[in-house]
Design an enzyme around this catalytic site. Structure first.
Site, mmCIF file in Angstrom:
data_model
loop_
_atom_site.group_PDB
_atom_site.id
_atom_site.type_symbol
_atom_site.label_atom_id
_atom_site.label_comp_id
_atom_site.label_asym_id
_atom_site.label_seq_id
_atom_site.Cartn_x
_atom_site.Cartn_y
_atom_site.Cartn_z
ATOM 1 N N LYS A 173 0.829 -1.214 0.000
ATOM 2 C CA LYS A 173 0.000 0.000 0.000
ATOM 3 C C LYS A 173 0.863 1.264 0.000
ATOM 4 C CE LYS A 173 -2.331 -1.259 3.679
ATOM 5 N NZ LYS A 173 -1.749 -2.598 3.875
ATOM 6 N N THR A 174 1.882 1.295 0.840
ATOM 7 C CA THR A 174 2.765 2.458 0.877
ATOM 8 C C THR A 174 3.523 2.608 -0.440
ATOM 9 O OG1 THR A 174 3.065 2.208 3.271
ATOM 10 C CG2 THR A 174 4.679 3.557 2.099
ATOM 11 N N THR A 201 -5.808 -1.352 7.066
ATOM 12 C CA THR A 201 -5.832 -2.808 7.189
ATOM 13 C C THR A 201 -7.222 -3.292 7.585
ATOM 14 O OG1 THR A 201 -5.067 -2.573 9.472
ATOM 15 C CG2 THR A 201 -3.402 -2.966 7.790
ATOM 16 N N ARG A 225 6.615 -8.355 1.826
ATOM 17 C CA ARG A 225 7.498 -7.883 2.900
ATOM 18 C C ARG A 225 8.152 -9.069 3.608
ATOM 19 N NH1 ARG A 225 4.537 -4.065 6.606
ATOM 20 N NH2 ARG A 225 5.187 -2.513 5.059
ATOM 21 N N ASP A 260 -1.641 6.731 6.303
ATOM 22 C CA ASP A 260 -1.624 5.308 6.644
ATOM 23 C C ASP A 260 -2.510 5.051 7.859
ATOM 24 O OD1 ASP A 260 -0.927 2.686 6.411
ATOM 25 O OD2 ASP A 260 1.045 2.890 7.331
#
Length: 356
Positions: free
Chosen positions: A76-77, A170, A229, A121
């Site tokens: 997302k980032t 999230t 990640r 965020d």
């Protein structure tokens, strides 16, 4: 403990935690793709977002506000930074927990440049007063700043330059409908398939100057819980093992041996995940068992079991939540190589009291 909370100090200690620790943040900055063409996976999201950005550039306008939802570690980032790069605009990064008052948000909004991208965020954790101010800012590009208190308070309208808000969450279900409806484009980030993670690993290995074989990448991808990640984190640990214990080349055997040292098994379960399953199977016969009892059995807090271990176990089909408690599935018995008791579970996850 909240597994979605980046400030949670306990979660990043797990090698398979999907939240980023400081080391991850430093490495991710170097590994992040710079445009949509480099971004791997999320095919539908990339195609839809590409249309949105191209159309905005053709009109010479700022892009619509974008809402990205999905589990931590899915990109997302990275996508927010790509949006800014594709639009040729600067990006401002902040988070919902950092905005506790409407004045905090007003200070950020009033300093934005025209066309700038504001990445927010964990937007669902923003305070309610700031959230209500954001409604007007997103729709009308203005905010009302309240000066004074009580009957003498005055609202001063403040015009804002057009900007693009990229919200990440999230837990999209916690966003109030008035806020969710103000986003022109919404996208849900899915977990990655192993083949996509292999591509991620090969790309990262090239950037990190790690020599890796195809089967080595496949071994890491299969234990990465569908999350880039985690794949990148496991790659770095396998690289360390290969440099110390071997000739630096990541093969399938080297990857498997390295991840065995770090207690990440073939399905991506770590020590905590297996402890929960072993307690459920060996101590309670597969359940049902209450969450608090299960947490005591593994020596962890209730919140740790519920929010850190359970989501992945449920997603993998190894554990089920029922009204009577947690129940192991046949796949859990098979994964740990155990034989289920004669009194099996029925379709609703409850024990058959008559043993039939």
């Amino acid at each position: 403990m909240n597994w979605d909370d980046p400030t949670d100090a306990a979660a990043p200690e797990r090698l398979v935690a999907s939240v980023a620790d400081r080391e991850d943040q430093a490495v991710e900055a170097a590994l992040r793709p710079k445009d949509l063409g480099e971004f791997i996976g999320q095919e539908k999201v990339r195609e839809q977002l590409d249309l949105v950005l191209r159309a905005a550039r053709a009109r010479g306008a700022t892009a619509d506000h974008v809402l990205l939802s999905g589990a931590p570690g899915l990109g997302k980032t990275t996508l927010s930074m790509i949006i800014a790069a594709e639009m040729g605009a600067p990006i401002r990064i902040t988070s919902g927990p950092a905005i506790q008052h409407a004045g905090d948000l007003a200070a950020i909004l009033s300093s934005l440049q025209e066309g700038e991208v504001l990445f927010l965020d964990e937007i669902h954790r923003m305070s309610r007063p700031a959230e209500e101010m954001l409604y007007m800012a997103m729709e009308d590009f203005r905010v009302d700043v309240i000066v004074g208190k009580g009957p003498g308070a005055t609202a001063i309208p403040l015009e804002l330059p057009p900007f693009t808000l990229v919200g990440a969450t999230t837990r999209a279900g916690l966003l109030p409908p008035p806020l969710r409806d103000r986003f022109g484009f919404t996208a849900h980030m899915e977990f990655y398939e192993p083949a996509e993670l292999e591509r991620v690993i090969h790309r990262s290995a090239g950037l990190l100057d790690v020599e890796i074989e195809g089967q080595g990448a496949a071994e890491i991808a299969g234990r990465s819980r569908g999350t880039p990640r985690i794949a990148n984190r496991l790659l770095r640990r396998v690289r360390d093992y290969a440099q110390v214990k071997a000739d630096g080349i990541v093969t399938r055997d080297i990857a498997a041996a390295a991840l065995a040292v770090y207690e990440v098994d073939a399905r991506g379960l770590d020590r905590l995940d297996r402890a929960v399953l072993e307690a459920l199977l060996k101590l309670f016969g597969g359940g049902p068992v209450g969450l608090s009892t299960l947490a005591v059995a593994v020596g962890e807090e209730r919140e740790t079991v519920e929010e850190v271990a359970e989501p992945f176990l449920v997603r993998e089909g190894l554990l089920a939540r029922t009204p009577r408690g947690r129940v192991a599935t046949p796949a859990a018995w098979a994964h740990l190589g155990l034989t289920p008791p004669r009194s099996s579970t029925v379709g609703n996850g409850q024990q058959d009291l008559f043993g039939t």
